[in-house]
Structure formats: structure tokens, C-alpha cells
Design an enzyme around this catalytic site. Structure first.
Site, PDB file in Angstrom:
ATOM      1  N   TRP A  39       0.856  -1.187   0.000  1.00 56.04           N
ATOM      2  CA  TRP A  39       0.000   0.000   0.000  1.00 56.04           C
ATOM      3  C   TRP A  39       0.894   1.241   0.000  1.00 56.04           C
ATOM      4  O   TRP A  39       1.880   1.301   0.727  1.00 56.04           O
ATOM      5  CB  TRP A  39      -0.928  -0.006   1.235  1.00 56.04           C
ATOM      6  CG  TRP A  39      -1.801   1.210   1.328  1.00 56.04           C
ATOM      7  CD1 TRP A  39      -2.435   1.852   0.305  1.00 56.04           C
ATOM      8  CD2 TRP A  39      -2.127   1.947   2.516  1.00 56.04           C
ATOM      9  NE1 TRP A  39      -3.142   2.930   0.783  1.00 56.04           N
ATOM     10  CE2 TRP A  39      -2.973   3.009   2.125  1.00 56.04           C
ATOM     11  CE3 TRP A  39      -1.778   1.811   3.861  1.00 56.04           C
ATOM     12  CZ2 TRP A  39      -3.488   3.920   3.046  1.00 56.04           C
ATOM     13  CZ3 TRP A  39      -2.288   2.716   4.776  1.00 56.04           C
ATOM     14  CH2 TRP A  39      -3.142   3.763   4.363  1.00 56.04           C
ATOM     15  N   ASP A  90      -1.535  -5.936   8.929  1.00 53.75           N
ATOM     16  CA  ASP A  90      -2.519  -4.926   8.538  1.00 53.75           C
ATOM     17  C   ASP A  90      -3.743  -5.656   7.986  1.00 53.75           C
ATOM     18  O   ASP A  90      -3.667  -6.326   6.965  1.00 53.75           O
ATOM     19  CB  ASP A  90      -1.874  -4.029   7.465  1.00 53.75           C
ATOM     20  CG  ASP A  90      -2.773  -2.878   7.036  1.00 53.75           C
ATOM     21  OD1 ASP A  90      -3.900  -2.772   7.563  1.00 53.75           O
ATOM     22  OD2 ASP A  90      -2.355  -2.089   6.171  1.00 53.75           O
ATOM     23  N   ALA A 127      -7.132  -4.602   6.676  1.00 51.79           N
ATOM     24  CA  ALA A 127      -7.949  -3.441   6.307  1.00 51.79           C
ATOM     25  C   ALA A 127      -9.169  -3.838   5.478  1.00 51.79           C
ATOM     26  O   ALA A 127     -10.033  -3.006   5.211  1.00 51.79           O
ATOM     27  CB  ALA A 127      -7.098  -2.434   5.527  1.00 51.79           C
ATOM     28  N   LYS A 138     -13.588  -0.014   5.194  1.00 50.33           N
ATOM     29  CA  LYS A 138     -14.152  -0.742   4.053  1.00 50.33           C
ATOM     30  C   LYS A 138     -15.287  -1.661   4.474  1.00 50.33           C
ATOM     31  O   LYS A 138     -16.343  -1.664   3.866  1.00 50.33           O
ATOM     32  CB  LYS A 138     -13.075  -1.577   3.347  1.00 50.33           C
ATOM     33  CG  LYS A 138     -11.704  -0.934   3.285  1.00 50.33           C
ATOM     34  CD  LYS A 138     -11.617   0.205   2.298  1.00 50.33           C
ATOM     35  CE  LYS A 138     -10.600   1.221   2.724  1.00 50.33           C
ATOM     36  NZ  LYS A 138      -9.305   1.162   2.168  1.00 50.33           N
TER      37      LYS A 138
HETATM   38  N1  PMP Z   1      -4.110  -0.536   5.056  1.00 49.10           N
HETATM   39  C1  PMP Z   1      -4.351  -0.747   3.757  1.00 49.10           C
HETATM   40  C2  PMP Z   1      -3.697  -1.880   3.073  1.00 49.10           C
HETATM   41  C3  PMP Z   1      -5.212   0.111   3.073  1.00 49.10           C
HETATM   42  O1  PMP Z   1      -5.441  -0.106   1.768  1.00 49.10           O
HETATM   43  C4  PMP Z   1      -5.811   1.189   3.749  1.00 49.10           C
HETATM   44  C5  PMP Z   1      -6.752   2.138   3.055  1.00 49.10           C
HETATM   45  N2  PMP Z   1      -6.645   2.344   1.754  1.00 49.10           N
HETATM   46  C6  PMP Z   1      -5.532   1.350   5.104  1.00 49.10           C
HETATM   47  C7  PMP Z   1      -4.683   0.467   5.721  1.00 49.10           C
HETATM   48  C8  PMP Z   1      -6.086   2.485   5.933  1.00 49.10           C
HETATM   49  O2  PMP Z   1      -7.391   2.753   5.814  1.00 49.10           O
HETATM   50  P1  PMP Z   1      -8.140   3.849   6.677  1.00 49.10           P
HETATM   51  O3  PMP Z   1      -7.136   4.699   7.355  1.00 49.10           O
HETATM   52  O4  PMP Z   1      -8.978   4.586   5.715  1.00 49.10           O
HETATM   53  O5  PMP Z   1      -8.942   3.070   7.679  1.00 49.10           O
END
Ligand code: PMP
Length: 405
Positions: A141, A222, A224, A257
């Protein structure tokens, strides 16, 4: 002469000397999309779920919970620096599973999004071991490296994915990680890898877990996109198996998400310590670090998710809608693989993203000629495709793939 130039000598002007910041690739893409007057543009850029009508709706369970929260809430006073403890406990069962949620070696706190959790994890690592290096896969990411560096940590890359053959470079990854030092950190995606959609087999996860345990590497996992791959339980299974092997770990979760709460900024960080006291001490260090960044996490999203998870009906409703989103993503994957034979692997991958084997020039040409918008490295959001635009997209894409680009 203006009043301020009389008051302040020019050499004390701080902002005049700042570097220009080129527009972030994603923001540039959004601007180009907005300024493109053509109808029938295909937006596969930003990582937000879109339904068959191209909308990102508020989930029904979220809407209902928001009404309940609005009625029941009597104050907007601060909650706590750790966030809403009940939210953390309820989400722990979903992310970690009931057994680990009840294990006092795990300690969690609420954060502003998954981004906040990652930033806090980086701060904690820097406090515990300033010499730690964080290993990230290539590619990962776009924000991972910046988040780790912002806490002063050094980032190193290991091979992960070959874009042209759409394969995971597991042997190269493991042999690179053999050079890691004890105390280094290994950042892993639990499921639905961003940007590739590729994942490890359970045997490969086991090899990674054994490597972490043997070399003394700290896994930073992570998660997500839980629930957007194969299911809430299925998407967390490999991570949980790894957690049971390693003595210490960090887990960063996002509700952006799977609850569609993007703008509410809701996430969580769990620390697995070698014992309950160590985990609590690590959390206290996170609270301290969080105090000087955002002080208290925002509450609205946490109240909403707590309200959903406290109600069996709302939980069932949420899970059903999440299952519909997942089914749509997977059916778009199947359709795309069927329409473009060179992309057969897309049907085996999971989550919202595909890293297409395209050059930057091909990505630009698809935008200019066909109004197809995706990230310059070839990342596309499959949830941006619909039955209406998928055949057009497949036809536009195919010549670039056949040319072997
Ligand atoms: N980790 C990954 C792999 C992501 O793709 C994202 C959002 N695109 C996040 C963490 C963080 O998301 P958010 O801060 O919007 O909760």
C-alpha cells in the site's frame, strides 16, 4: 511596503522556503477524472467500494445504528484516550476471534482509521526498538512506507509480487528475509492485498510464522479488508494461525471498508505481548504517543460499530450486506477473468484490487483514449466495474495485454 514586511524581516519568513509538493498521484487522478467532460468514463482509481449502480452507499446497519446513537447519546464529552472499550472488545472477537479476544496477552485501543493504527504501531516500535527496521513487500500500500518512516523507522523492501506474471515471489521473499535482524518488523497484509489482490497459501503463512519465530521478527499485520475476500472468518484465519505461533505481534484493523465508514476514521490497534503486563504497558505507550498526535480518537464511528455489534439483528444485517459486497467483488473478478483470458489469475485473487500488467504509458493511453481511470502503476479497483462498463473496459484493455505490456 506592507504592514507585515515592516514588522518582520524577510529572513524570518518560514513558508516561502518550503518545497513544492507535487500533487499525490491519487489526487491528480481525481482531478483529471472530475475535469474530463466525457460521458461513460470508467473510474477504477480510488479504493472505495462501488455497487452495481456505481454508488458507495451508507450500509443499512450503519444507518440504523446512527439513528439509535443520535437518540441515545446525551453528551459529546470525551470518551477516553484508548477510545470506546466496549467497541474494542466487540471488534476484537471479529478480528482476532473469541479465544484471542479473551486472552489477556492481547490489548487493544481505538485509532483514527487503519492509518492511525499503523502510525501508532510505528511509534510503539520506535519507542521499543529505535533501531528496528521495517520490512515491506514490493509492492505494498502506497502509504505504508511513509507511515513507518514518519516515526523515524528505517524501511527495507523484500520481493513480493511479479506484476507481469501475476505471481507471488515467495522464495525470493523468504531468502531476502533471511537477512533480517532479530527485532526487525515484518509488515504483512492479512488478506485482500493492496495493490495486488495476491495472497499466501496456508503453507506459506506457516513458513512466514516459523521464520518470524526463529529469527525474532515482529509481525505487524494490517487487516484493512476483512470480509471482502472469502468471509470475515476466512479472511482472518491465516493471521490468527500466525498469531498463535509468535510471542509478540501488532495487528492494525480498519472499519473503513467493511463497515463503509471511510470518512468517520475508525480503526484499532492490538498488541500481543508475552504476558498481560507487557501488553498493557505497550498500550500505555501507545496512549502516550496518541496523546501528542490526536489526543482522543473520534467517537462517532466507534459508537455506531458498537451499536451494531451489540445487536444480533444489526450484526446479521451488517454481515448480510457485507456478503453482498463480497459476492459482487468476486463476481466482477470472475467476469473480468472470463472476458480477458490473459487475466485468468484475477479470479483467484481477492479483494478490491488488481495490479494489471500495464506500463505507465498504457495506463495513460487508456485514460486519454478510453476514459479509463486507474492508478499510474496499473492498480485498478474491481469494484469500479459494472455489467454496463465491464465489456467496454475489457475491449479497451485487451490490446495492451496482447502486446505483452
Ligand atoms: N491498510 C491498507 C492496506 C489500506 O489499503 C488502507 C486504506 N486504503 C488502510 C490500511 C487504511 O485505511 P483507513 O485509514 O482509511 O482506515
Amino acid at each position: 511596503m506592507t504592514a507585515d514586511s515592516l514588522t518582520f524581516p524577510t529572513q524570518t519568513r518560514l513558508f516561502d522556503g518550503l518545497d513544492d509538493q507535487p500533487l499525490d498521484a491519487m489526487l491528480l487522478l481525481l482531478r483529471q477524472l472530475r475535469d474530463d467532460p466525457r460521458t461513460g468514463k470508467i473510474d477504477l482509481g480510488i479504493g472505495v467500494y462501488g455497487d452495481e449502480a456505481g454508488r458507495t452507499p451508507v450500509m443499512q446497519a450503519v444507518r440504523q445504528a446512527e439513528r439509535i446513537v443520535a437518540e441515545a447519546q446525551t453528551t459529546k464529552a470525551y470518551v477516553a484516550a484508548e477510545g470506546d472499550a466496549r467497541f474494542i472488545a466487540l471488534l476484537a472477537s471479529i478480528v482476532l476471534g473469541a479465544a484471542r479476544a479473551a486472552d489477556d496477552r492481547y490489548c487493544g485501543l481505538q485509532t483514527p482509521g487503519g492509518t492511525g493504527a499503523l502510525r501508532l504501531a510505528a511509534e510503539l516500535i520506535a519507542r521499543a526498538n529505535p533501531d528496528a527496521r521495517v520490512w515491506v513487500g514490493t509492492p505494498t500500500w502506497i502509504n505504508h512506507q511513509a507511515l513507518m518512516r514518519s516515526a523515524g523507522l528505517q524501511v527495507l523492501e523484500h520481493p513480493f509480487f511479479d506484476q507481469s506474471t501475476q505471481t507471488v515471489l515467495f522464495d525470493a521473499m523468504i531468502s531476502t528475509l533471511e537477512t533480517a535482524r532479530p527485532g526487525d518488523v515484518l509488515l504483512l497484509h492479512a488478506c485482500c492485498h493492496n495493490p495486488t489482490g495476491a495472497g499466501f497459501t496456508s503453507d506459506q503463512w506457516r513458513t512466514i510464522a516459523d521464520l518470524c519465530a526463529r529469527k525474532g521478527l515482529l509481525p505487524l499485520i494490517d487487516i484493512a479488508y476483512q470480509g471482502l475476500g472469502h468471509g470475515l472468518e476466512e479472511d482472518a484465519a491465516a493471521m490468527r494461525a500466525l498469531l498463535d505461533i509468535v510471542p509478540e505481534a501488532l495487528i492494525t484493523a480498519s472499519c473503513s471498508k467493511n463497515f463503509g465508514l471511510y470518512r468517520e476514521r475508525l480503526g484499532a490497534l492490538w498488541i500481543k505481548g508475552s504476558n498481560a503486563q507487557a501488553a498493557l504497558r505497550a498500550r500505555a505507550n501507545c496512549v502516550k504517543a496518541g496523546r501528542s498526535m490526536w489526543s482522543m480518537p473520534p467517537d462517532h464511528g466507534a459508537s455506531v460499530v458498537r451499536t451494531i455489534l451489540e445487536s444480533a439483528d444489526l450484526t446479521a444485517n451488517w454481515q448480510a450486506e457485507l456478503a453482498t459486497m463480497r459476492a459482487r467483488i468476486n463476481s466482477v473478478r470472475t467476469e473480468l477473468a472470463r472476458a480477458v483470458p490473459q487475466l485468468a489469475s484475477v479470479a483467484q485473487q481477492t479483494g478490491m484490487f488488481v495490479l494489471l500488467p500495464l506500463s505507465r504509458e498504457a495506463v495513460a493511453e487508456l485514460r486519454v483514449k478510453h476514459g479509463v481511470y486507474m492508478v499510474e502503476n496499473g492498480r485498478m479497483n474491481v469494484a469500479g466495474l459494472r455489467s454496463e462498463n465491464l465489456p467496454r473496459f475489457a475491449a479497451a484493455l485487451e490490446p495492451y495485454l496482447s502486446k505483452g505490456e
